[in-house]
Motif scaffolding. Structure first.
Motif, mmCIF file in Angstrom:
data_model
loop_
_atom_site.group_PDB
_atom_site.id
_atom_site.type_symbol
_atom_site.label_atom_id
_atom_site.label_comp_id
_atom_site.label_asym_id
_atom_site.label_seq_id
_atom_site.Cartn_x
_atom_site.Cartn_y
_atom_site.Cartn_z
ATOM 1 N N ILE A 6 0.868 -1.175 0.000
ATOM 2 C CA ILE A 6 0.000 0.000 0.000
ATOM 3 C C ILE A 6 0.907 1.228 0.000
ATOM 4 O O ILE A 6 1.757 1.385 0.878
ATOM 5 N N ILE A 7 0.716 2.078 -0.999
ATOM 6 C CA ILE A 7 1.584 3.241 -1.182
ATOM 7 C C ILE A 7 0.770 4.508 -0.946
ATOM 8 O O ILE A 7 -0.204 4.768 -1.674
ATOM 9 N N PRO A 8 1.120 5.289 0.085
ATOM 10 C CA PRO A 8 0.426 6.552 0.306
ATOM 11 C C PRO A 8 0.561 7.444 -0.931
ATOM 12 O O PRO A 8 1.563 7.397 -1.647
ATOM 13 N N ASN A 9 -0.448 8.288 -1.167
ATOM 14 C CA ASN A 9 -0.510 9.037 -2.406
ATOM 15 C C ASN A 9 -1.111 10.411 -2.154
ATOM 16 O O ASN A 9 -2.121 10.528 -1.470
ATOM 17 N N LEU A 10 -0.512 11.439 -2.713
ATOM 18 C CA LEU A 10 -1.035 12.793 -2.533
ATOM 19 C C LEU A 10 -2.165 13.118 -3.493
ATOM 20 O O LEU A 10 -2.985 13.992 -3.212
ATOM 21 N N THR A 11 -2.233 12.442 -4.639
ATOM 22 C CA THR A 11 -3.309 12.709 -5.588
ATOM 23 C C THR A 11 -4.512 11.832 -5.247
ATOM 24 O O THR A 11 -4.493 11.088 -4.271
ATOM 25 N N ALA A 12 -5.539 11.910 -6.073
ATOM 26 C CA ALA A 12 -6.754 11.101 -5.873
ATOM 27 C C ALA A 12 -7.345 11.302 -4.474
ATOM 28 O O ALA A 12 -7.699 10.355 -3.784
ATOM 29 N N GLN A 13 -7.420 12.560 -4.053
ATOM 30 C CA GLN A 13 -7.955 12.921 -2.740
ATOM 31 C C GLN A 13 -7.212 12.220 -1.595
ATOM 32 O O GLN A 13 -7.785 11.905 -0.556
ATOM 33 N N GLY A 14 -5.927 11.975 -1.800
ATOM 34 C CA GLY A 14 -5.115 11.355 -0.753
ATOM 35 C C GLY A 14 -5.333 9.865 -0.594
ATOM 36 O O GLY A 14 -4.848 9.265 0.371
ATOM 37 N N ARG A 15 -6.034 9.253 -1.525
ATOM 38 C CA ARG A 15 -6.278 7.806 -1.437
ATOM 39 C C ARG A 15 -5.038 7.057 -1.919
ATOM 40 O O ARG A 15 -4.400 7.429 -2.897
ATOM 41 N N SER A 16 -4.714 5.997 -1.241
ATOM 42 C CA SER A 16 -3.515 5.222 -1.530
ATOM 43 C C SER A 16 -3.653 4.394 -2.796
ATOM 44 O O SER A 16 -4.734 4.222 -3.358
ATOM 45 N N ILE A 17 -2.520 3.841 -3.222
ATOM 46 C CA ILE A 17 -2.417 2.932 -4.362
ATOM 47 C C ILE A 17 -1.936 1.590 -3.822
ATOM 48 O O ILE A 17 -1.071 1.545 -2.949
ATOM 49 N N ASP A 45 -8.261 -6.118 0.928
ATOM 50 C CA ASP A 45 -7.361 -5.389 1.825
ATOM 51 C C ASP A 45 -7.100 -3.984 1.280
ATOM 52 O O ASP A 45 -7.070 -3.017 2.046
ATOM 53 N N ALA A 46 -6.929 -3.864 -0.038
ATOM 54 C CA ALA A 46 -6.720 -2.549 -0.648
ATOM 55 C C ALA A 46 -7.936 -1.653 -0.421
ATOM 56 O O ALA A 46 -7.799 -0.469 -0.100
ATOM 57 N N LYS A 47 -9.120 -2.222 -0.560
ATOM 58 C CA LYS A 47 -10.350 -1.452 -0.305
ATOM 59 C C LYS A 47 -10.401 -1.012 1.154
ATOM 60 O O LYS A 47 -10.783 0.124 1.453
ATOM 61 N N ALA A 48 -10.029 -1.900 2.059
ATOM 62 C CA ALA A 48 -10.045 -1.580 3.490
ATOM 63 C C ALA A 48 -9.065 -0.459 3.824
ATOM 64 O O ALA A 48 -9.250 0.249 4.817
ATOM 65 N N HIS A 49 -8.034 -0.304 2.994
ATOM 66 C CA HIS A 49 -7.048 0.757 3.188
ATOM 67 C C HIS A 49 -7.332 1.972 2.308
ATOM 68 O O HIS A 49 -6.452 2.809 2.094
ATOM 69 N N ASN A 50 -8.578 2.056 1.786
ATOM 70 C CA ASN A 50 -9.033 3.210 1.012
ATOM 71 C C ASN A 50 -8.189 3.474 -0.232
ATOM 72 O O ASN A 50 -8.002 4.621 -0.632
ATOM 73 N N CYS A 51 -7.666 2.413 -0.834
ATOM 74 C CA CYS A 51 -6.931 2.577 -2.085
ATOM 75 C C CYS A 51 -7.906 2.902 -3.202
ATOM 76 O O CYS A 51 -9.041 2.446 -3.196
ATOM 77 N N TYR A 52 -7.456 3.687 -4.161
ATOM 78 C CA TYR A 52 -8.326 3.985 -5.286
ATOM 79 C C TYR A 52 -8.024 3.111 -6.491
ATOM 80 O O TYR A 52 -8.815 3.067 -7.438
ATOM 81 N N LYS A 53 -6.891 2.399 -6.456
ATOM 82 C CA LYS A 53 -6.599 1.472 -7.536
ATOM 83 C C LYS A 53 -5.598 0.418 -7.068
ATOM 84 O O LYS A 53 -4.879 0.612 -6.089
ATOM 85 N N VAL A 54 -5.615 -0.688 -7.790
ATOM 86 C CA VAL A 54 -4.650 -1.765 -7.600
ATOM 87 C C VAL A 54 -3.889 -1.894 -8.907
ATOM 88 O O VAL A 54 -4.508 -2.024 -9.974
ATOM 89 N N ILE A 55 -2.588 -1.835 -8.825
ATOM 90 C CA ILE A 55 -1.739 -1.966 -10.003
ATOM 91 C C ILE A 55 -1.135 -3.366 -10.005
ATOM 92 O O ILE A 55 -0.565 -3.810 -9.004
#
Length: 155
Positions: free
Chosen positions: A73-84, A112-122
């Motif tokens: 899980i990678i913190p992200n400043l874009t996408a309203q701060g939602r992680s990748i 798990d990605a959804k639970a961590h508020n990720c906006y995408k899975v790569i």
């Protein structure tokens, strides 16, 4: 293999020898990996709460890891701060394929990605693995949305 003998869970240090054996099927270059030499890397991985190894483990076969993937899980400043979520090293033991194990392991990672508020899975995959690409597309991944570039660094 009876489904009741397969456990889906996060992998731990005790799974490391079996995981490394499975990674040989992912890439022959992994055949020289040992649990002892890989332990420092595993310890570094487990220090990072954002990295997880998901697995299907056959409890009827000495807790053999038979399918796996890992995520970060990678913190992200874009996408309203939602992680990748970056998902990598998807592999299922040849003797256990076509049983839905990889699907379940990847679905665990996606949840798990959804639970961590990720906006995408790569998910990256070797260009030659066209059968795997169909499988990933059936899971909802879009191979035409973005293009990945890979720069291999030499030691």
């Amino acid at each position: 293999m009876p489904a009741s003998k397969i456990q889906f869970r996060l992998l731990t240090e005790k799974d490391l020898p079996s995981l490394l054996e499975l990674y040989v099927q992912l890439d022959e270059n992994n055949k020289n990996l040992t649990a002892q030499s890989s332990l420092p890397v595993w310890e570094e991985i487990t220090k990072n709460q954002n990295i997880k190894y998901f697995g299907a483990v056959d409890s009827s076969n000495k807790d053999k890891v038979v399918s796996t993937c890992w995520t970060m899980i990678i913190p992200n400043l874009t996408a309203q701060g939602r992680s990748i979520c970056f998902l990598e090293n998807v592999v299922t033991d040849a003797a256990y394929r076509k049983q839905g194990l990889a699907r379940k392991v990847i679905e665990m990672a996606i949840e798990d990605a959804k639970a961590h508020n990720c906006y995408k899975v790569i998910l990256q995959s070797n260009c030659k693995r066209t059968e795997a690409h169909k499988f990933y597309e059936n899971l909802g991944f879009d191979g035409n949305l973005k293009k990945a570039f890979d720069l291999r660094l030499k030691n």
